[in-house]
Design a protein around this motif. Structure first.
Motif, mmCIF file in Angstrom:
data_model
loop_
_atom_site.group_PDB
_atom_site.id
_atom_site.type_symbol
_atom_site.label_atom_id
_atom_site.label_comp_id
_atom_site.label_asym_id
_atom_site.label_seq_id
_atom_site.Cartn_x
_atom_site.Cartn_y
_atom_site.Cartn_z
ATOM 1 N N GLU A 102 -42.482 8.798 -8.372
ATOM 2 C CA GLU A 102 -41.599 9.376 -7.353
ATOM 3 C C GLU A 102 -42.011 10.834 -7.052
ATOM 4 O OE1 GLU A 102 -37.637 8.024 -8.204
ATOM 5 O OE2 GLU A 102 -36.769 9.295 -6.673
ATOM 6 N N ASN A 148 -31.613 13.243 -16.845
ATOM 7 C CA ASN A 148 -31.882 11.815 -16.625
ATOM 8 C C ASN A 148 -33.092 11.544 -15.732
ATOM 9 O OD1 ASN A 148 -30.505 12.771 -14.385
ATOM 10 N ND2 ASN A 148 -29.547 10.812 -13.950
ATOM 11 N N PHE A 149 -33.422 12.503 -14.860
ATOM 12 C CA PHE A 149 -34.665 12.412 -14.079
ATOM 13 C C PHE A 149 -35.392 13.748 -14.198
ATOM 14 C CE2 PHE A 149 -32.900 8.562 -12.479
ATOM 15 C CZ PHE A 149 -34.003 7.800 -12.125
ATOM 16 N N VAL A 153 -36.318 14.247 -9.916
ATOM 17 C CA VAL A 153 -35.317 15.061 -9.220
ATOM 18 C C VAL A 153 -35.793 16.512 -9.042
ATOM 19 C CG1 VAL A 153 -32.964 15.971 -9.345
ATOM 20 C CG2 VAL A 153 -33.374 13.527 -9.681
ATOM 21 N N TRP A 156 -37.939 16.785 -6.027
ATOM 22 C CA TRP A 156 -37.229 16.806 -4.738
ATOM 23 C C TRP A 156 -36.822 18.211 -4.353
ATOM 24 C CZ3 TRP A 156 -32.741 12.809 -5.755
ATOM 25 C CH2 TRP A 156 -33.292 11.545 -6.065
ATOM 26 N N ARG A 278 -28.171 6.768 -14.517
ATOM 27 C CA ARG A 278 -28.640 7.260 -13.215
ATOM 28 C C ARG A 278 -27.415 7.651 -12.430
ATOM 29 N NH1 ARG A 278 -33.750 4.325 -10.590
ATOM 30 N NH2 ARG A 278 -34.706 3.507 -12.453
ATOM 31 N N CYS A 279 -27.552 8.638 -11.562
ATOM 32 C CA CYS A 279 -26.366 8.911 -10.731
ATOM 33 C C CYS A 279 -26.182 7.786 -9.724
ATOM 34 C CB CYS A 279 -26.401 10.284 -10.096
ATOM 35 S SG CYS A 279 -27.902 10.634 -9.247
ATOM 36 N N THR A 280 -27.222 6.974 -9.531
ATOM 37 C CA THR A 280 -27.113 5.829 -8.633
ATOM 38 C C THR A 280 -26.731 4.525 -9.358
ATOM 39 O OG1 THR A 280 -29.474 5.521 -8.929
ATOM 40 C CG2 THR A 280 -28.788 6.675 -6.927
ATOM 41 N N THR A 436 -29.696 1.315 -7.083
ATOM 42 C CA THR A 436 -30.720 2.286 -7.500
ATOM 43 C C THR A 436 -32.027 2.049 -6.748
ATOM 44 O OG1 THR A 436 -31.522 0.848 -9.278
ATOM 45 C CG2 THR A 436 -29.754 2.378 -9.845
ATOM 46 N N GLY A 437 -32.944 3.018 -6.848
ATOM 47 C CA GLY A 437 -34.287 2.787 -6.304
ATOM 48 C C GLY A 437 -34.534 3.453 -4.972
ATOM 49 N N ALA A 438 -33.916 4.613 -4.765
ATOM 50 C CA ALA A 438 -34.112 5.348 -3.515
ATOM 51 C C ALA A 438 -35.580 5.747 -3.353
ATOM 52 C CB ALA A 438 -33.241 6.599 -3.524
ATOM 53 N N PHE A 444 -31.488 11.577 0.498
ATOM 54 C CA PHE A 444 -30.799 11.136 -0.720
ATOM 55 C C PHE A 444 -29.595 12.037 -0.945
ATOM 56 C CE2 PHE A 444 -29.667 11.211 -5.124
ATOM 57 C CZ PHE A 444 -29.866 9.904 -5.564
HETATM 58 C C1 UN1 Z 1 -30.531 10.323 -10.131
HETATM 59 O O1 UN1 Z 1 -30.024 9.496 -10.859
HETATM 60 O O2 UN1 Z 1 -30.184 11.537 -10.226
HETATM 61 O O3 UN1 Z 1 -32.501 5.996 -6.593
HETATM 62 C C2 UN1 Z 1 -31.606 10.050 -9.153
HETATM 63 C C3 UN1 Z 1 -32.766 6.093 -7.796
HETATM 64 C C4 UN1 Z 1 -33.828 7.070 -8.229
HETATM 65 C C5 UN1 Z 1 -33.291 8.450 -8.263
HETATM 66 C C6 UN1 Z 1 -32.032 8.617 -9.062
HETATM 67 N N1 UN1 Z 1 -34.934 6.977 -7.308
HETATM 68 O O4 UN1 Z 1 -32.196 5.423 -8.636
#
Ligand code: UN1
Length: 489
Positions: A102, A148-149, A153, A156, A278-280, A436-438, A444
């Motif tokens: 990523e 966590n990333f 992150v 980005w 993950r925040c996602t 997940t998986g952006a 984002f």
């Molecule tokens: C996060 O958890 O802060 O979309 C980012 C996703 C990853 C990024 C997660 N590409 O799950």
């Protein structure tokens, strides 16, 4: 490994107290660093400030050359960086390598922006007048990221900032100093001029110094909603620019007409990948009446096949949680579920007999949508199943939480898919894929308590880290008043 700050092109230990960092799977020491004092942060800011004057003048395509080089180095060192992520965070090899990928993608995408970075030329309302807009850098960007990333992150925040001509001071999570060091070496070895990119290690304190430092123009923060509010408030006192990526309570809506097998696979991956950190990550599944039992059984079957353990074993699918506090937080939610008489279908407890912080993937349900379990971010491998009568009710339940990051809908009906896309109030919507998986070329971020309306990644990142300059050039050689002299021709 003893990690150090990287300030003004030089490696140097912070002068604050020592922070020891453990492998969450084994509790063996893995890295240590000294936290940074206020002076350490100020020194980094001074170096970044001096570098800004030169860096902003370098033509953007030349700044892009550095980013291509950073991308190449990340690519070469992908496995090495991923191994450190696995050791410090407990991510599986494939997920850790995916995360480095990523950052590679972001480096190449933003390098290309060096030759795009479009502004606008727009017709003027007056004759012989030219109007256009162009992006300008903001100044020093303070980037604060979570455990966590530890690579994706930060990339980005850092890479769009640099291509736009800003300089950066980065404070990573105290849990990941070795990963941060290896990531920073790619910037050093790409030959970035000293001071353009600076690393300061430490806990929350140096982060706070960075937020309060008046010379820092913009704070880009990823972390909890609670801390995000403190950052926002404190930055607001100086009218400082802020972008916040905070919590989530992401849901997957499964309708009767969905491919249930695909939905179950997507749910398990989105809920238990990265151990739910993950925040996602998906933490709610909202299920249309009539398919609850069937979907539950399939989720349980797939979950029962997951291998949990130390990620140095490549067969492991789910690693540990980051630390004991995380385990205790998850345990408190399970206790709450038991008190509410919610059925624990699997998991529900930490794994005994292993030295690390392991929690078994947990499926709870049915959960009432008003329960704290269905509303609050748990940040662990806990999935709450919720029943809904149909799509409209599912959307209402989805939107009833305070967060708004990512929601998925599984359906094979195009009308339902678009009704979902329109009605769901999150920043990201997936159809027939988990939450997940952006991908980095798209914006984002989330709505409501997930942030402050800013977005990371994609073209949106350029908006976050630049100021618009609007330019009017009048070549008529006479006074032409906008809004007044418009029909003189
Ligand atoms: C996060 O958890 O802060 O979309 C980012 C996703 C990853 C990024 C997660 N590409 O799950």
């Amino acid at each position: 490994m003893q990690a150090q700050n990287f300030v003004g092109g030089t490696w140097k230990s912070g002068s604050g107290e020592k922070i020891l960092n453990y492998n969450p799977a084994t509790r063996e020491p893995v890295s240590e660093a000294n936290s940074s004092s206020e002076q350490d942060v100020q020194e980094a800011v001074v170096k970044a400030g001096a570098a800004f004057e030169l860096w902003r003048k370098k033509p953007a395509p030349l700044r892009g050359e550095y980013l291509y080089q950073i991308g190449m180095l990340l690519k070469e060192r992908k496995q090495r960086i991923a191994r450190l992520i696995s050791l410090e965070v407990g991510k599986t090899k494939v997920e850790a390598e995916g995360e480095v990928q990523e950052a590679i993608d972001m480096a190449f995408y933003m390098a290309g922006e060096g030759r795009r970075m479009f502004g606008h030329t727009i017709p003027s309302e007056l004759p012989d007048k030219w109007t256009m807009s162009a992006r300008e850098p903001v100044g020093i960007i303070g980037a604060i990221s979570a455990f966590n990333f530890p690579v994706a992150v930060p990339s980005w925040k850092i890479l769009p900032s640099l291509i736009l001509g800003n300089t950066v001071v980065w404070k990573p999570s105290p849990e990941t100093p070795a990963t941060a060091t290896e990531f920073t070496r790619c910037f050093e070895d790409a030959g970035l001029p000293p001071g353009v990119f600076n690393l300061i290690l430490g806990d929350a304190q140096p982060g706070q110094f960075l937020v309060e430092e008046p010379r820092v123009a913009h704070i880009s923060f990823t972390g909890s909603t609670e801390t995000g509010k403190v950052v926002y408030e404190s930055a607001a006192k100086q009218l400082k620019r802020v972008s916040l990526e905070l919590g989530g309570k992401n849901a997957i809506i499964v309708l009767k007409d969905a491919n249930l097998e695909l939905a179950a696979e997507g749910i398990v991956w989105a809920a238990f990948g990265t151990s739910g950190q993950r925040c996602t990550a998906a933490s709610r599944v909202i299920i249309e009446e009539g398919i609850y039992d069937q979907l539950l059984q399939r989720i349980l079957q797939i979950t029962s096949q997951l291998n949990i353990g130390d990620v140095r074993d490549e067969n492991v699918d789910v690693g540990p949680l980051i630390n004991e506090n995380s385990i205790e937080k998850v345990e408190a939610y399970i206790k709450r579920a038991v008190e509410e008489n919610i059925k624990v279908h699997c998991g529900g407890k930490r794994l005994e007999g292993l030295p690390g912080h392991f929690f078994a993937p947990t499926v709870l349900g049915p959960v009432d949508p008003t329960s704290p379990l269905a509303k609050e971010e748990i940040f662990g491998p806990v999935l709450c199943l919720i029943k809904a009568q149909g799509l409209d009710e599912a959307i209402k339940i989805n939107n009833s939480v305070s967060y708004g990051l990512s929601t998925a809908v599984f359906t094979r009906n195009v009308n339902h898919a678009f009704t979902g896309i329109k009605g769901i109030d999150t920043g990201i919507v997936y159809v027939n894929h988990g939450t997940t998986g952006a991908e980095i070329q798209l914006p984002f971020g989330g709505t409501k308590d997930t942030g402050n309306g800013m977005r990371e990644a994609g073209q949106a990142a350029l908006d976050a880290f630049s100021e618009w300059k609007t330019i009017y050039i009048d070549y008529s050689d006479k006074l032409q008043r906008a809004q007044i002299d418009t029909d003189l021709l």
